[in-house]
Design a protein around this motif. Structure first.
Motif, PDB file in Angstrom:
ATOM      1  N   LEU A  30      22.697  -8.716  -7.110  1.00 17.75           N
ATOM      2  CA  LEU A  30      22.327  -8.001  -5.887  1.00 17.75           C
ATOM      3  C   LEU A  30      21.753  -6.630  -6.223  1.00 17.75           C
ATOM      4  N   ARG A  31      22.396  -5.930  -7.161  1.00 20.15           N
ATOM      5  CA  ARG A  31      21.888  -4.618  -7.573  1.00 20.15           C
ATOM      6  C   ARG A  31      20.491  -4.736  -8.172  1.00 20.15           C
ATOM      7  N   ALA A  32      20.277  -5.732  -9.019  1.00 21.36           N
ATOM      8  CA  ALA A  32      18.957  -5.921  -9.612  1.00 21.36           C
ATOM      9  C   ALA A  32      17.899  -6.188  -8.545  1.00 21.36           C
ATOM     10  N   ALA A  33      18.283  -6.897  -7.488  1.00 23.51           N
ATOM     11  CA  ALA A  33      17.325  -7.234  -6.432  1.00 23.51           C
ATOM     12  C   ALA A  33      16.945  -6.027  -5.581  1.00 23.51           C
ATOM     13  N   VAL A  34      17.889  -5.148  -5.279  1.00 22.91           N
ATOM     14  CA  VAL A  34      17.600  -4.022  -4.386  1.00 22.91           C
ATOM     15  C   VAL A  34      17.231  -2.755  -5.149  1.00 22.91           C
ATOM     16  N   GLY A  35      17.465  -2.752  -6.451  1.00 21.51           N
ATOM     17  CA  GLY A  35      17.088  -1.614  -7.268  1.00 21.51           C
ATOM     18  C   GLY A  35      17.960  -0.397  -7.045  1.00 21.51           C
ATOM     19  N   PRO A  36      17.669   0.679  -7.778  1.00 23.44           N
ATOM     20  CA  PRO A  36      18.488   1.894  -7.653  1.00 23.44           C
ATOM     21  C   PRO A  36      18.362   2.577  -6.295  1.00 23.44           C
ATOM     22  N   GLN A  37      17.264   2.279  -5.567  1.00 22.71           N
ATOM     23  CA  GLN A  37      17.099   2.894  -4.250  1.00 22.71           C
ATOM     24  C   GLN A  37      17.883   2.166  -3.166  1.00 22.71           C
ATOM     25  N   GLY A  38      18.306   0.944  -3.455  1.00 19.52           N
ATOM     26  CA  GLY A  38      19.029   0.153  -2.467  1.00 19.52           C
ATOM     27  C   GLY A  38      20.521   0.417  -2.502  1.00 19.52           C
ATOM     28  N   ALA A  39      21.241  -0.312  -1.666  1.00 11.38           N
ATOM     29  CA  ALA A  39      22.695  -0.167  -1.577  1.00 11.38           C
ATOM     30  C   ALA A  39      23.340  -1.547  -1.613  1.00 11.38           C
ATOM     31  N   VAL A  40      24.440  -1.630  -2.353  1.00  6.52           N
ATOM     32  CA  VAL A  40      25.180  -2.884  -2.462  1.00  6.52           C
ATOM     33  C   VAL A  40      26.634  -2.615  -2.099  1.00  6.52           C
ATOM     34  N   LEU A  41      27.152  -3.399  -1.152  1.00 11.13           N
ATOM     35  CA  LEU A  41      28.551  -3.309  -0.743  1.00 11.13           C
ATOM     36  C   LEU A  41      29.233  -4.631  -1.012  1.00 11.13           C
ATOM     37  N   GLY A  42      30.323  -4.598  -1.750  1.00 10.76           N
ATOM     38  CA  GLY A  42      31.184  -5.757  -1.897  1.00 10.76           C
ATOM     39  C   GLY A  42      32.463  -5.521  -1.108  1.00 10.76           C
ATOM     40  N   ILE A  43      32.887  -6.504  -0.345  1.00  4.56           N
ATOM     41  CA  ILE A  43      34.112  -6.361   0.444  1.00  4.56           C
ATOM     42  C   ILE A  43      34.973  -7.601   0.251  1.00  4.56           C
TER      43      ILE A  43
END
Length: 203
Positions: free
Chosen positions: A61-74
């Motif tokens: 998920l991080r690779a897909a959205v890049g450093p500008q994106g946000a990833v939340l795991g819950i």
């Protein structure tokens, strides 16, 4: 507020299995990456891993959205989040303890949601799908995913005595279930070695 019976049973089930979880399923990484790819995420997007467990999808998920994106795991199981932290995944995402039926996310901002191994543990899947639709953009995609075939999954649940709602992902039920939750089924890949129901938010 106390846990619901189903949530408490799910937490109990996964707590005893959290340590070394991925060692017992060593070949799942490729399938998780494939499932994330189906979400069609772009750099700068917001992505949610609903029921993230040990965080196996977080790197993809991080690779897909890049450093500008946000990833939340819950996830509802503290031991699973500790396992995720032990594996170094706190550095690539925000991981939160919580109920996927009450996401700590504002409306209309999420581009993609992965729900891996989640629906069979939900007594109220429609309510959870509606909550996911609340946080989703009107073009967002949801991937209901298992790195194991549906029949093998049901057999595993029966063998372990797990409290599961396997009917939630039955091919005859998943489309109407998603529709009631605010999603339109785009693709159903009900294979022998994996399961993916890909849906788009109705907005």
């Amino acid at each position: 507020m106390g846990l619901s019976r189903d949530l408490a049973e799910t937490r109990e089930f996964f707590t005893s299995r959290a340590a070394g979880w991925e060692d017992r399923h060593p070949d799942d990484d490729v399938l998780f990456k494939w499932a994330v790819d189906q979400l069609g995420l772009s750099p700068g997007d917001v992505a949610v891993d609903a029921g993230c467990g040990s965080g196996r999808a977080l790197s993809s998920l991080r690779a897909a959205v890049g450093p500008q994106g946000a990833v939340l795991g819950i996830d509802a199981t503290p031991a699973m989040l500790l396992e995720s932290a032990r594996l170094g995944r706190k550095s690539i995402s925000v991981c939160a303890l919580g109920d996927v039926g009450r996401l700590p996310v504002r409306d209309d901002c999420v581009a993609g949601i992965l729900a891996a191994g989640l629906l069979p543990h939900l007594p109220n899947p429609v309510g959870t799908l509606q909550e996911m639709a609340r946080v989703a953009r009107n073009d967002a995609r949801l991937g209901v995913f298992h790195p194991i075939g549906r029949r093998a999954l049901a057999a595993r649940h029966q063998e372990r005595g797990a409290h599961a709602h396997d009917m939630n992902i039955d091919p005859h039920h998943i489309g109407p279930l998603l529709a009631e939750g605010g999603w339109t089924l785009e693709l159903l890949d009900d294979a022998d070695d994996h399961y993916l129901a890909l849906a788009v938010c109705n907005g």
